[in-house]
Design a protein around this motif. Structure first.
Motif, PDB file in Angstrom:
ATOM      1  N   THR A 151      -4.494  48.274  20.611  1.00 44.18           N
ATOM      2  CA  THR A 151      -3.176  48.901  20.492  1.00 44.18           C
ATOM      3  C   THR A 151      -2.114  47.988  21.082  1.00 44.18           C
ATOM      4  O   THR A 151      -2.416  46.986  21.726  1.00 44.18           O
ATOM      5  N   MET A 152      -0.858  48.376  20.906  1.00 43.18           N
ATOM      6  CA  MET A 152       0.221  47.612  21.516  1.00 43.18           C
ATOM      7  C   MET A 152       0.126  47.692  23.036  1.00 43.18           C
ATOM      8  O   MET A 152       0.485  46.728  23.733  1.00 43.18           O
ATOM      9  N   ASP A 153      -0.364  48.797  23.565  1.00 48.10           N
ATOM     10  CA  ASP A 153      -0.580  48.887  25.012  1.00 48.10           C
ATOM     11  C   ASP A 153      -1.605  47.853  25.473  1.00 48.10           C
ATOM     12  O   ASP A 153      -1.464  47.254  26.545  1.00 48.10           O
ATOM     13  N   ASP A 154      -2.640  47.633  24.657  1.00 47.05           N
ATOM     14  CA  ASP A 154      -3.634  46.599  24.984  1.00 47.05           C
ATOM     15  C   ASP A 154      -2.981  45.221  24.997  1.00 47.05           C
ATOM     16  O   ASP A 154      -3.260  44.386  25.868  1.00 47.05           O
ATOM     17  N   PHE A 155      -2.113  44.983  24.006  1.00 47.51           N
ATOM     18  CA  PHE A 155      -1.427  43.689  23.986  1.00 47.51           C
ATOM     19  C   PHE A 155      -0.542  43.518  25.211  1.00 47.51           C
ATOM     20  O   PHE A 155      -0.521  42.445  25.827  1.00 47.51           O
ATOM     21  N   ASP A 156       0.197  44.561  25.553  1.00 46.14           N
ATOM     22  CA  ASP A 156       1.067  44.480  26.728  1.00 46.14           C
ATOM     23  C   ASP A 156       0.255  44.203  27.995  1.00 46.14           C
ATOM     24  O   ASP A 156       0.688  43.432  28.861  1.00 46.14           O
ATOM     25  N   GLN A 157      -0.922  44.804  28.094  1.00 47.12           N
ATOM     26  CA  GLN A 157      -1.773  44.540  29.250  1.00 47.12           C
ATOM     27  C   GLN A 157      -2.268  43.095  29.236  1.00 47.12           C
ATOM     28  O   GLN A 157      -2.309  42.426  30.276  1.00 47.12           O
ATOM     29  N   LEU A 158      -2.644  42.609  28.049  1.00 50.23           N
ATOM     30  CA  LEU A 158      -3.074  41.212  27.920  1.00 50.23           C
ATOM     31  C   LEU A 158      -1.968  40.273  28.377  1.00 50.23           C
ATOM     32  O   LEU A 158      -2.207  39.318  29.133  1.00 50.23           O
ATOM     33  N   LEU A 159      -0.751  40.526  27.935  1.00 49.02           N
ATOM     34  CA  LEU A 159       0.376  39.671  28.307  1.00 49.02           C
ATOM     35  C   LEU A 159       0.596  39.707  29.824  1.00 49.02           C
ATOM     36  O   LEU A 159       0.789  38.659  30.458  1.00 49.02           O
ATOM     37  N   TRP A 160       0.531  40.905  30.405  1.00 51.35           N
ATOM     38  CA  TRP A 160       0.734  41.050  31.849  1.00 51.35           C
ATOM     39  C   TRP A 160      -0.382  40.360  32.630  1.00 51.35           C
ATOM     40  O   TRP A 160      -0.116  39.629  33.596  1.00 51.35           O
ATOM     41  N   GLU A 161      -1.632  40.552  32.192  1.00 49.54           N
ATOM     42  CA  GLU A 161      -2.774  39.949  32.904  1.00 49.54           C
ATOM     43  C   GLU A 161      -2.755  38.426  32.793  1.00 49.54           C
ATOM     44  O   GLU A 161      -3.089  37.712  33.743  1.00 49.54           O
ATOM     45  N   ALA A 162      -2.353  37.920  31.636  1.00 53.07           N
ATOM     46  CA  ALA A 162      -2.258  36.469  31.475  1.00 53.07           C
ATOM     47  C   ALA A 162      -1.179  35.899  32.386  1.00 53.07           C
ATOM     48  O   ALA A 162      -1.406  34.920  33.117  1.00 53.07           O
ATOM     49  N   HIS A 163       0.005  36.499  32.360  1.00 55.57           N
ATOM     50  CA  HIS A 163       1.108  36.024  33.195  1.00 55.57           C
ATOM     51  C   HIS A 163       0.760  36.121  34.681  1.00 55.57           C
ATOM     52  O   HIS A 163       1.155  35.255  35.479  1.00 55.57           O
ATOM     53  N   ARG A 164       0.015  37.146  35.053  1.00 58.73           N
ATOM     54  CA  ARG A 164      -0.391  37.302  36.451  1.00 58.73           C
ATOM     55  C   ARG A 164      -1.253  36.133  36.914  1.00 58.73           C
ATOM     56  O   ARG A 164      -1.238  35.758  38.084  1.00 58.73           O
ATOM     57  N   ARG A 165      -1.969  35.528  35.979  1.00 63.85           N
ATOM     58  CA  ARG A 165      -2.834  34.392  36.292  1.00 63.85           C
ATOM     59  C   ARG A 165      -2.137  33.055  36.055  1.00 63.85           C
ATOM     60  O   ARG A 165      -2.767  32.000  36.153  1.00 63.85           O
ATOM     61  N   GLY A 166      -0.879  33.091  35.706  1.00 61.04           N
ATOM     62  CA  GLY A 166      -0.159  31.854  35.435  1.00 61.04           C
ATOM     63  C   GLY A 166      -0.427  31.282  34.059  1.00 61.04           C
ATOM     64  O   GLY A 166      -0.130  30.110  33.799  1.00 61.04           O
ATOM     65  N   LEU A 167      -0.970  32.089  33.150  1.00 61.51           N
ATOM     66  CA  LEU A 167      -1.245  31.660  31.779  1.00 61.51           C
ATOM     67  C   LEU A 167      -0.162  32.181  30.842  1.00 61.51           C
ATOM     68  O   LEU A 167       0.354  33.279  31.021  1.00 61.51           O
ATOM     69  N   LYS A 168       0.176  31.384  29.844  1.00 58.62           N
ATOM     70  CA  LYS A 168       1.185  31.767  28.865  1.00 58.62           C
ATOM     71  C   LYS A 168       0.514  32.179  27.553  1.00 58.62           C
ATOM     72  O   LYS A 168      -0.595  31.733  27.247  1.00 58.62           O
ATOM     73  N   ILE A 169       1.210  33.016  26.798  1.00 57.47           N
ATOM     74  CA  ILE A 169       0.693  33.511  25.517  1.00 57.47           C
ATOM     75  C   ILE A 169       1.586  33.016  24.381  1.00 57.47           C
ATOM     76  O   ILE A 169       2.788  33.263  24.362  1.00 57.47           O
ATOM     77  N   MET A 170       0.966  32.315  23.421  1.00 57.52           N
ATOM     78  CA  MET A 170       1.656  31.854  22.219  1.00 57.52           C
ATOM     79  C   MET A 170       1.109  32.632  21.026  1.00 57.52           C
ATOM     80  O   MET A 170      -0.096  32.607  20.759  1.00 57.52           O
ATOM     81  N   MET A 171       1.994  33.323  20.326  1.00 62.44           N
ATOM     82  CA  MET A 171       1.606  34.122  19.167  1.00 62.44           C
ATOM     83  C   MET A 171       1.539  33.261  17.910  1.00 62.44           C
ATOM     84  O   MET A 171       2.275  32.288  17.767  1.00 62.44           O
ATOM     85  N   ASP A 172       0.663  33.656  17.004  1.00 68.31           N
ATOM     86  CA  ASP A 172       0.575  33.029  15.684  1.00 68.31           C
ATOM     87  C   ASP A 172       1.376  33.891  14.721  1.00 68.31           C
ATOM     88  O   ASP A 172       1.068  35.067  14.535  1.00 68.31           O
ATOM     89  N   LEU A 173       2.426  33.337  14.146  1.00 71.64           N
ATOM     90  CA  LEU A 173       3.359  34.127  13.356  1.00 71.64           C
ATOM     91  C   LEU A 173       3.483  33.559  11.941  1.00 71.64           C
ATOM     92  O   LEU A 173       3.729  32.368  11.763  1.00 71.64           O
ATOM     93  N   VAL A 174       3.318  34.424  10.962  1.00 71.79           N
ATOM     94  CA  VAL A 174       3.375  34.033   9.555  1.00 71.79           C
ATOM     95  C   VAL A 174       4.740  34.428   8.997  1.00 71.79           C
ATOM     96  O   VAL A 174       5.028  35.609   8.821  1.00 71.79           O
ATOM     97  N   LEU A 175       5.571  33.443   8.723  1.00 74.34           N
ATOM     98  CA  LEU A 175       6.907  33.716   8.184  1.00 74.34           C
ATOM     99  C   LEU A 175       7.000  33.464   6.679  1.00 74.34           C
ATOM    100  O   LEU A 175       7.961  33.872   6.040  1.00 74.34           O
ATOM    101  N   ASN A 176       6.014  32.797   6.115  1.00 75.68           N
ATOM    102  CA  ASN A 176       6.078  32.446   4.692  1.00 75.68           C
ATOM    103  C   ASN A 176       5.756  33.624   3.787  1.00 75.68           C
ATOM    104  O   ASN A 176       6.312  33.748   2.697  1.00 75.68           O
ATOM    105  N   HIS A 177       4.863  34.492   4.221  1.00 76.59           N
ATOM    106  CA  HIS A 177       4.416  35.574   3.351  1.00 76.59           C
ATOM    107  C   HIS A 177       4.016  36.793   4.172  1.00 76.59           C
ATOM    108  O   HIS A 177       3.859  36.709   5.395  1.00 76.59           O
ATOM    109  N   THR A 178       3.863  37.914   3.512  1.00 71.89           N
ATOM    110  CA  THR A 178       3.366  39.131   4.142  1.00 71.89           C
ATOM    111  C   THR A 178       2.099  39.572   3.413  1.00 71.89           C
ATOM    112  O   THR A 178       1.637  38.909   2.478  1.00 71.89           O
TER     113      THR A 178
END
Length: 563
Positions: free
Chosen positions: A77-104
């Motif tokens: 869920t989005m809550d899981d993602f938010d927790q992942l982002l928080w837990e990563a940042h807490r450890r000094g790790l950054k999160i880079m998303m893979d984003l598709v802009l060419n097509h859906t």
């Protein structure tokens, strides 16, 4: 020297569906990534690149997005993602998303509306055309085989898809599309993500009028790359995205841009361009593919002199002008130890050598999940065990042409994207510790011999070698910012180069094959004084660097020389 945090970082790529499953459904999930953050922190990486986790019907493993601001239920869920982002940042790790802009996805609400009628307000969000002479509007060929055009009987027109028919291309000439995509990108940045890998970004602009591509062989379709890749308007669109959105955030961006050389790349990543931080180049990934025919599936042997030429051009042309993204493996490429090394007799040695090469270059190094333990290609005996849409399309196309099945499978074993997509091998338990259920794709049968659990117990493992390489990069600024110079350009077995920053020079020595060539240092190179920073073989005092040196199979050494 233009210092940036993303130049000094090491990136670890996660393919979520194959990383770690925590609920037993056979599909990796975000809680699996959270569970392994300490593992990644211990490895020493700085940034986690996560392949798409957005809501998707999953025809192309998440690269067909049906909602950019929701999470695919299989991943959490989005809550899981938010927790992942928080837990990563807490450890000094950054999160880079893979984003598709060419097509859906063709299940995105925009496309559902777009295909409903010709006068729908969303019609022009995608690229629609009438057929020509009883067939598609032009002769362009999809990356996944066949025409880029899919007929839709609802409105008696065709829509364009450079990839799967389930991935219709967005119309980036429509200001409403541009505005909506900018808003979506900023939504993720406000959430706190640290950057984006822009998938297929080189294709968001198409040639005016969508003309036929040159077709000397008179085939029904043709790969008209120059009509939908790296066109000038791509830069206009990216510059607008940068100035209106990206500029306001201290983030990392990397673009997937096939079909260009280093001079063209500078139009994306040049220090004054204001577009992207770096791009993934494909020239070294095409060294084992003959021109023409079926693209990457048309296999030929690669050779070291061509690799030297390609990599040297990128290192030299971008130095002090732009920035490289350095990689051997990713979710679209075979496992590097199987492709450029020896995954049998010298698996450990060649995996370490390949890692040494890539991590000592100028540019940000990328590690693909499992690369740090030397995971290898897979060879499923039946096409029924493969899941990759590109592989399945190739198989069907070749069978229809009458190519013997055993010949098709030989090519698939070497080049299928599923080589990289088998589950992460965590331990010796069933399903390699990836899942308590049945994995969405079979685990590589060599997991009892190749797994994280054993790697962590062995101080001489590939894992600890990667950890040392990452630590060296943080300790020695010359590894990040030093100037590259190729030595022995015509040697067919040894790749040797230096990196120089001020009065510090590194000498990188790599034997790319299983022989034992004799190395003779170029005239004028003084190997004294020196410090051996890392080697994939034990080095005794009497084997140390002298004017001549006999290298062992796949041997690599890095020396620090003092001017």
């Amino acid at each position: 020297m233009n210092k940036k945090w993303w130049k000094e970082s090491v990136v670890y790529q996660i393919y979520p569906i194959s990383f770690l499953d925590t609920n037993g459904d056979g599909i990796g999930d975000m809680r699996g990534i959270i569970a392994k953050l300490d593992y990644l922190k211990e490895l020493g990486i700085d940034v986690i690149w996560i392949c798409p986790v957005y809501k998707s019907p999953n025809h192309d493993n998440g690269y067909d997005i049906s909602d950019y601001q929701d999470i695919m239920k299989e991943f959490g869920t989005m809550d899981d993602f938010d927790q992942l982002l928080w837990e990563a940042h807490r450890r000094g790790l950054k999160i880079m998303m893979d984003l598709v802009l060419n097509h859906t996805s063709d299940e995105h609400p925009w496309f559902i509306e777009s295909r409903a009628s010709k006068d729908n307000p969303k019609r022009d969000y995608y690229i629609w055309r009438k057929g020509k002479n009883g067939g598609p509007p032009n002769n362009w060929e999809s990356y996944f085989s066949g025409s880029v055009w899919q007929y839709d009987e609802t409105t008696d027109e065709y829509y364009l898809h450079l990839y799967s028919k389930h991935q219709p291309d967005l119309n980036w000439e429509n200001p409403n599309v541009i505005g909506s995509m900018h808003e979506m990108v900023e939504w993720w940045l406000k959430k706190g993500v640290d950057g984006f890998r822009f998938d297929a970004i080189a294709h968001i602009a198409k040639a005016a009028g969508l003309p036929d591509g040159a077709n000397p062989n008179h085939l029904p379709t043709v790969r008209a790359y120059d009509l939908f890749s790296n066109l000038e308007n791509v830069h206009t669109l990216l510059n607008n995205l940068y100035e209106q959105v990206l500029f306001h955030y201290d983030i990392m961006t990397v673009g997937e841009t096939s079909g260009l050389g280093p001079e063209q790349a500078l139009s994306y990543v040049g220090d004054t361009r204001n577009e992207l931080n770096m791009v993934f180049q494909f020239e070294h990934m095409q060294l084992d593919a003959a021109s023409g025919g079926s693209g990457k599936w048309n296999i030929r042997p690669w050779n070291l002199l061509e690799l030297k030429k390609v990599m040297t051009a990128w290192q030299v042309d971008l130095h002090d002008k732009g920035w490289n993204a350095n990689y051997w493996c990713n979710h679209d490429q075979p496992r590097c130890v199987s492709r450029f090394g020896d995954d049998k007799k010298y698996r450990v040695e060649s995996a370490k050598m390949l890692a040494t090469f890539m991590h000592m270059l100028e540019g940000t190094p990328y590690i693909y999940q499992g690369e740090e333990i030397g995971m290898t290609n897979i060879a499923f005996q039946s096409i029924d065990d493969y899941r990759d849409v590109e592989t399945l399309n190739f198989y069907e196309e070749q069978m229809n042409k009458g190519v013997p099945e055993d010949k098709i499978m030989e090519v698939i074993w070497k080049k299928s994207r599923d080589n990289a997509r088998t589950p992460m091998q965590w331990d010796k338990s069933e399903e390699a510790g990836f899942s308590k259920g049945r994995s969405w794709i079979q685990v590589n049968s060599n997991y009892p011999m190749i797994n994280v659990e054993d790697a962590l117990k062995d101080p001489d493992s590939i894992y600890y070698y990667y950890k040392k390489l990452i630590a060296l990069r943080k300790e020695h600024e010359v590894i990040v910012y030093g100037k590259y110079e190729l030595l022995l350009p015509e040697d067919p077995e040894i790749y040797m180069y230096t990196r120089t920053l001020g009065d510090v020079r590194l000498l990188v020595i790599l034997n790319f094959f299983g022989g034992e060539p004799e190395l003779e240092l170029p005239q004028g190179m003084n190997p004294n004084p020196r410090e051996l920073l890392i080697s994939n073989y034990p080095v005794k005092g009497d084997e140390d660097l002298t004017r001549t040196l006999r290298l062992r199979p796949y041997e690599s050494r890095v020396y620090k020389l003092q001017a």
